[in-house]
Scaffold this motif. Structure first.
Motif, PDB file in Angstrom:
ATOM      1  N   VAL A  90       1.795  10.840   9.747  1.00 47.79           N
ATOM      2  CA  VAL A  90       2.735  10.288   8.767  1.00 47.79           C
ATOM      3  C   VAL A  90       2.591   8.772   8.773  1.00 47.79           C
ATOM      4  O   VAL A  90       2.422   8.164   9.829  1.00 47.79           O
ATOM      5  N   ASP A  91       2.645   8.163   7.601  1.00 48.49           N
ATOM      6  CA  ASP A  91       2.587   6.708   7.568  1.00 48.49           C
ATOM      7  C   ASP A  91       3.824   6.069   6.948  1.00 48.49           C
ATOM      8  O   ASP A  91       3.860   4.859   6.720  1.00 48.49           O
ATOM      9  N   HIS A  92       4.868   6.881   6.730  1.00 47.28           N
ATOM     10  CA  HIS A  92       6.142   6.337   6.252  1.00 47.28           C
ATOM     11  C   HIS A  92       7.237   7.365   6.541  1.00 47.28           C
ATOM     12  O   HIS A  92       7.027   8.563   6.326  1.00 47.28           O
ATOM     13  N   VAL A  93       8.366   6.898   7.037  1.00 50.42           N
ATOM     14  CA  VAL A  93       9.532   7.751   7.281  1.00 50.42           C
ATOM     15  C   VAL A  93      10.647   7.274   6.361  1.00 50.42           C
ATOM     16  O   VAL A  93      10.892   6.072   6.242  1.00 50.42           O
ATOM     17  N   VAL A  94      11.301   8.226   5.692  1.00 54.59           N
ATOM     18  CA  VAL A  94      12.458   7.916   4.862  1.00 54.59           C
ATOM     19  C   VAL A  94      13.608   8.738   5.411  1.00 54.59           C
ATOM     20  O   VAL A  94      13.523   9.970   5.473  1.00 54.59           O
ATOM     21  N   MET A  95      14.681   8.070   5.831  1.00 61.89           N
ATOM     22  CA  MET A  95      15.783   8.794   6.457  1.00 61.89           C
ATOM     23  C   MET A  95      17.121   8.186   6.091  1.00 61.89           C
ATOM     24  O   MET A  95      17.208   7.024   5.709  1.00 61.89           O
ATOM     25  N   ALA A 103       9.198   3.437  15.765  1.00 61.16           N
ATOM     26  CA  ALA A 103       8.174   4.048  14.908  1.00 61.16           C
ATOM     27  C   ALA A 103       7.008   3.089  14.697  1.00 61.16           C
ATOM     28  O   ALA A 103       7.220   1.903  14.427  1.00 61.16           O
ATOM     29  N   PRO A 104       5.791   3.598  14.790  1.00 60.48           N
ATOM     30  CA  PRO A 104       4.622   2.758  14.533  1.00 60.48           C
ATOM     31  C   PRO A 104       4.298   2.658  13.045  1.00 60.48           C
ATOM     32  O   PRO A 104       3.256   2.124  12.678  1.00 60.48           O
ATOM     33  N   VAL A 105       5.181   3.201  12.197  1.00 59.30           N
ATOM     34  CA  VAL A 105       4.981   3.200  10.747  1.00 59.30           C
ATOM     35  C   VAL A 105       6.203   2.617  10.074  1.00 59.30           C
ATOM     36  O   VAL A 105       7.236   2.419  10.689  1.00 59.30           O
ATOM     37  N   SER A 106       6.105   2.366   8.777  1.00 59.35           N
ATOM     38  CA  SER A 106       7.241   1.862   8.019  1.00 59.35           C
ATOM     39  C   SER A 106       8.350   2.899   7.959  1.00 59.35           C
ATOM     40  O   SER A 106       8.089   4.110   7.884  1.00 59.35           O
ATOM     41  N   VAL A 107       9.585   2.424   7.993  1.00 58.37           N
ATOM     42  CA  VAL A 107      10.756   3.292   7.910  1.00 58.37           C
ATOM     43  C   VAL A 107      11.679   2.747   6.838  1.00 58.37           C
ATOM     44  O   VAL A 107      12.018   1.554   6.856  1.00 58.37           O
ATOM     45  N   MET A 146       0.844  -1.177   0.000  1.00 59.99           N
ATOM     46  CA  MET A 146       0.000   0.000   0.000  1.00 59.99           C
ATOM     47  C   MET A 146       0.892   1.244   0.000  1.00 59.99           C
ATOM     48  O   MET A 146       1.814   1.355   0.807  1.00 59.99           O
ATOM     49  N   ALA A 147       0.625   2.149  -0.877  1.00 56.46           N
ATOM     50  CA  ALA A 147       1.411   3.380  -0.982  1.00 56.46           C
ATOM     51  C   ALA A 147       1.091   4.301   0.199  1.00 56.46           C
ATOM     52  O   ALA A 147      -0.060   4.413   0.620  1.00 56.46           O
ATOM     53  N   PRO A 148       2.109   4.972   0.728  1.00 57.50           N
ATOM     54  CA  PRO A 148       1.855   5.878   1.849  1.00 57.50           C
ATOM     55  C   PRO A 148       1.063   7.107   1.414  1.00 57.50           C
ATOM     56  O   PRO A 148       1.077   7.502   0.251  1.00 57.50           O
ATOM     57  N   SER A 149       0.396   7.719   2.384  1.00 57.99           N
ATOM     58  CA  SER A 149      -0.359   8.936   2.113  1.00 57.99           C
ATOM     59  C   SER A 149       0.359  10.187   2.611  1.00 57.99           C
ATOM     60  O   SER A 149      -0.027  11.296   2.266  1.00 57.99           O
ATOM     61  N   HIS A 150       1.405  10.004   3.431  1.00 61.25           N
ATOM     62  CA  HIS A 150       2.177  11.138   3.947  1.00 61.25           C
ATOM     63  C   HIS A 150       3.537  10.622   4.411  1.00 61.25           C
ATOM     64  O   HIS A 150       3.616   9.735   5.250  1.00 61.25           O
ATOM     65  N   VAL A 151       4.598  11.189   3.848  1.00 62.92           N
ATOM     66  CA  VAL A 151       5.957  10.738   4.137  1.00 62.92           C
ATOM     67  C   VAL A 151       6.697  11.833   4.904  1.00 62.92           C
ATOM     68  O   VAL A 151       6.578  13.016   4.585  1.00 62.92           O
ATOM     69  N   LEU A 152       7.480  11.413   5.896  1.00 60.79           N
ATOM     70  CA  LEU A 152       8.343  12.305   6.663  1.00 60.79           C
ATOM     71  C   LEU A 152       9.787  12.016   6.326  1.00 60.79           C
ATOM     72  O   LEU A 152      10.200  10.849   6.311  1.00 60.79           O
TER      73      LEU A 152
END
Length: 143
Positions: free
Chosen positions: A104-109, A135-139, A1-7
């Motif tokens: 946020v439903d995905h973090v990219v770092m 994190a409670p979301v995908s990273v 599932m594609a994220p709806s908001h990325v941090l």
């Protein structure tokens, strides 16, 4: 599932820039970028060693603004916009709080090398290790 908001947390490092580039290229959803200023009285900050003064506080804020300006330029090149934030605190804690507060439903770092005694920290870095663990979301960690 594609994220709806990325941090995307940014610290001015090449790996953080790569993380933003990855997010801009990969995800069509809104992207928020955050730069976290380590409190200058924190033990591991320059101010914690030398004492916080107005000059160091100003320099830290100026660095944060430069990091954010670079992110905006990077987004412009990709014909995208990003929401921007500058926060102060423990970087991992701020990233986790922003992820929760901003839905946020995905973090990219970016990942950074850390303590040589622990393999996870060597592979990811201390901030990335904590974010991945809590994190409670995908990273996604960019290396």
């Amino acid at each position: 599932m594609a994220p709806s908001h990325v941090l995307v947390p940014l610290d001015g490092s090449p790996l953080a820039d790569d993380a933003l580039e990855h997010a801009l290229e990969t995800f069509e959803c809104p992207i928020t970028v955050v730069n976290v200023i380590l409190p200058l009285d924190a033990p591991m900050s320059e101010g914690g060693l030398l004492g916080a003064d107005e000059e160091r506080v100003g320099a830290a804020r100026e660095h944060a603004e430069l990091v954010i300006e670079q992110a905006e330029r990077q987004a412009d090149v990709a014909d995208r916009t990003v929401d921007i934030m500058i926060e102060t605190g423990d970087p991992a804690d701020v990233i986790l709080d922003v992820a929760e507060d901003r839905d946020v439903d995905h973090v990219v770092m970016g990942g950074h090398g850390g303590d040589a005694n622990r393999i996870a920290k060597r592979l990811l870095g201390t901030v990335a290790t904590k974010v991945v663990a809590e994190a409670p979301v995908s990273v996604t960690v960019i290396r």
